[in-house]
Scaffold this active site. Structure first.
Site, mmCIF file in Angstrom:
data_model
loop_
_atom_site.group_PDB
_atom_site.id
_atom_site.type_symbol
_atom_site.label_atom_id
_atom_site.label_comp_id
_atom_site.label_asym_id
_atom_site.label_seq_id
_atom_site.Cartn_x
_atom_site.Cartn_y
_atom_site.Cartn_z
ATOM 1 C CG ASN A 138 -1.726 1.233 1.314
ATOM 2 O OD1 ASN A 138 -3.000 1.440 0.776
ATOM 3 N ND2 ASN A 138 -1.659 2.051 2.244
ATOM 4 C CD GLU A 139 -1.972 5.472 0.520
ATOM 5 O OE1 GLU A 139 -1.307 6.109 1.620
ATOM 6 O OE2 GLU A 139 -3.162 5.818 0.168
ATOM 7 C CB VAL A 140 5.325 3.171 -2.960
ATOM 8 C CG1 VAL A 140 6.816 3.663 -3.202
ATOM 9 C CG2 VAL A 140 5.438 1.726 -3.063
ATOM 10 C CG HIS B 31 -5.159 4.906 -2.900
ATOM 11 N ND1 HIS B 31 -4.533 4.618 -1.797
ATOM 12 C CD2 HIS B 31 -5.540 3.491 -3.498
ATOM 13 C CE1 HIS B 31 -4.431 3.120 -1.349
ATOM 14 N NE2 HIS B 31 -5.066 2.587 -2.602
#
Length: 346
Positions: free
Chosen positions: A140-142, A200
């Site tokens: 999730n979300e580098v 996202h």
């Protein structure tokens, strides 16, 4: 662009097995079987379940069987109620999108990366057989753009390791700037035809994160109406948001400052991502989108309507953030007045 069949309309179970205190009480009670039944009754086709490594690994890397058993139970519950599931590794040893968790070193340390590969091999060995109704999301979300090259190398290696065990399971990969839609073009080309690109969407951040205590520079008392001009959005973004200002301003540049917020904003936002997905023949998936519970519920509904109409136009799959609590709860009392209408479009 291919569609992500079976994952068009979903919701996140944030705060259950991730972003939590990792106690048995939390695991046992935050989400129960009845919640899965309710989500199915809402007409969703899947849930995205964020998972921290803490659920299944001790600090020294020893596996926690009870954590894997809990994931098996979630898979079984989803199967019982006809929901597909995404297993999203929200935090790995050495990296979290939340700097407050003080996980670092992952992109530089080969031992941390090997631990990451081995964990995904465990998931593949235990759960790969559910490829008809389960999808893996690598991380999730580098955060930083400087991690892009390392992340591309790591993600490609991880896919290959998974494929040796679970050749059929679909795998979701996102980019830097917290799965920014602007990073999609820099994600490594798909290894095979079972790769899905994710992003996202919380844009404009000044609306969806109004009053958010975790956004640097944000006045927690600040409130932002939806139906104002792009110029007004630009003004308050410059005043209220420090850490995201560059990206926020880029999403607003070129729009008529006198024109009011509308679906055009989202169509412009996704245009490049759609082009990239078409060129690489990969499905697109918006793994998180939503509006903070400080916003006016009626304004929130309008934002969801604009966003989802854009997603529908391009057949982009999605999962709202989040089912309950986490400052964005669809199930929470704050959304009572608009939930019935909202569930028709999520």
């Amino acid at each position: 662009m291919r569609t992500f069949d079976g994952y068009q309309h979903g919701i996140n179970l944030g705060g259950w097995l991730s972003q939590c205190d990792h106690t048995q009480e939390r695991y046992d009670n935050f989400i129960v079987k009845a919640d899965i039944e309710k989500i199915s009754g809402w007409g969703m086709d899947h849930v995205r379940i964020p998972v921290d490594y803490n659920l299944v690994e001790e600090k020294d890397g020893t596996y926690i069987e009870a954590g894997f058993e809990r994931l098996q139970k979630a898979i079984d519950w989803c199967g019982e109620y006809g929901l597909n599931m995404i297993l999203d590794l929200h935090k790995t040893y050495g990296f979290s999108f939340d700097s407050g968790e003080k996980e670092d070193g992952f992109f530089e340390d080969e031992e941390f990366q090997e631990r990451f590969y081995r964990l995904w091999e465990q998931f593949a060995t235990r759960f790969g057989k559910y490829s008809d109704r389960l999808v893996f999301e690598l991380l999730n979300e580098v955060t930083e753009k400087e991690y892009s090259d390392a992340w591309n190398r790591i993600s490609v290696n991880c896919v290959k390791r998974i494929r040796a065990i679970a050749p059929d399971i679909r795998i979701i990969i996102g980019g830097y700037f917290n799965n920014s839609i602007m990073a999609l073009k820099d994600i490594a080309p798909p290894v095979d035809d079972k790769i899905v690109y994710t992003f996202h969407c919380y844009e404009p951040l000044i609306f969806t994160h109004q009053g958010a205590y975790w956004v640097e520079g944000m006045d927690t008392e600040f409130r932002m109406p939806l139906d104002v001009s792009y110029g007004t959005y630009m003004k308050y973004s410059q005043l209220q948001i420090d850490m995201y200002k560059g990206f926020e301003i880029m999403t607003l540049q070129g729009l008529d400052p006198e024109e009011k917020m509308g679906v055009k904003f989202f169509e412009r936002l996704v245009a490049e991502a759609v082009q990239v997905a078409e060129e690489r023949n990969v499905p697109l998936y918006c793994g998180e989108y939503g509006v903070i519970d400080r916003a006016n519920p009626e304004d929130s509904l309008k934002w969801y309507q604009m966003f989802t109409s854009c997603m529908d136009r391009y057949n982009i799959a999605r999962a709202a953030w989040s089912y309950k609590e986490m400052d964005y709860g669809i199930q929470d009392e704050h959304m009572d007045s608009v939930r019935e209408e909202l569930l028709k479009i999520l």
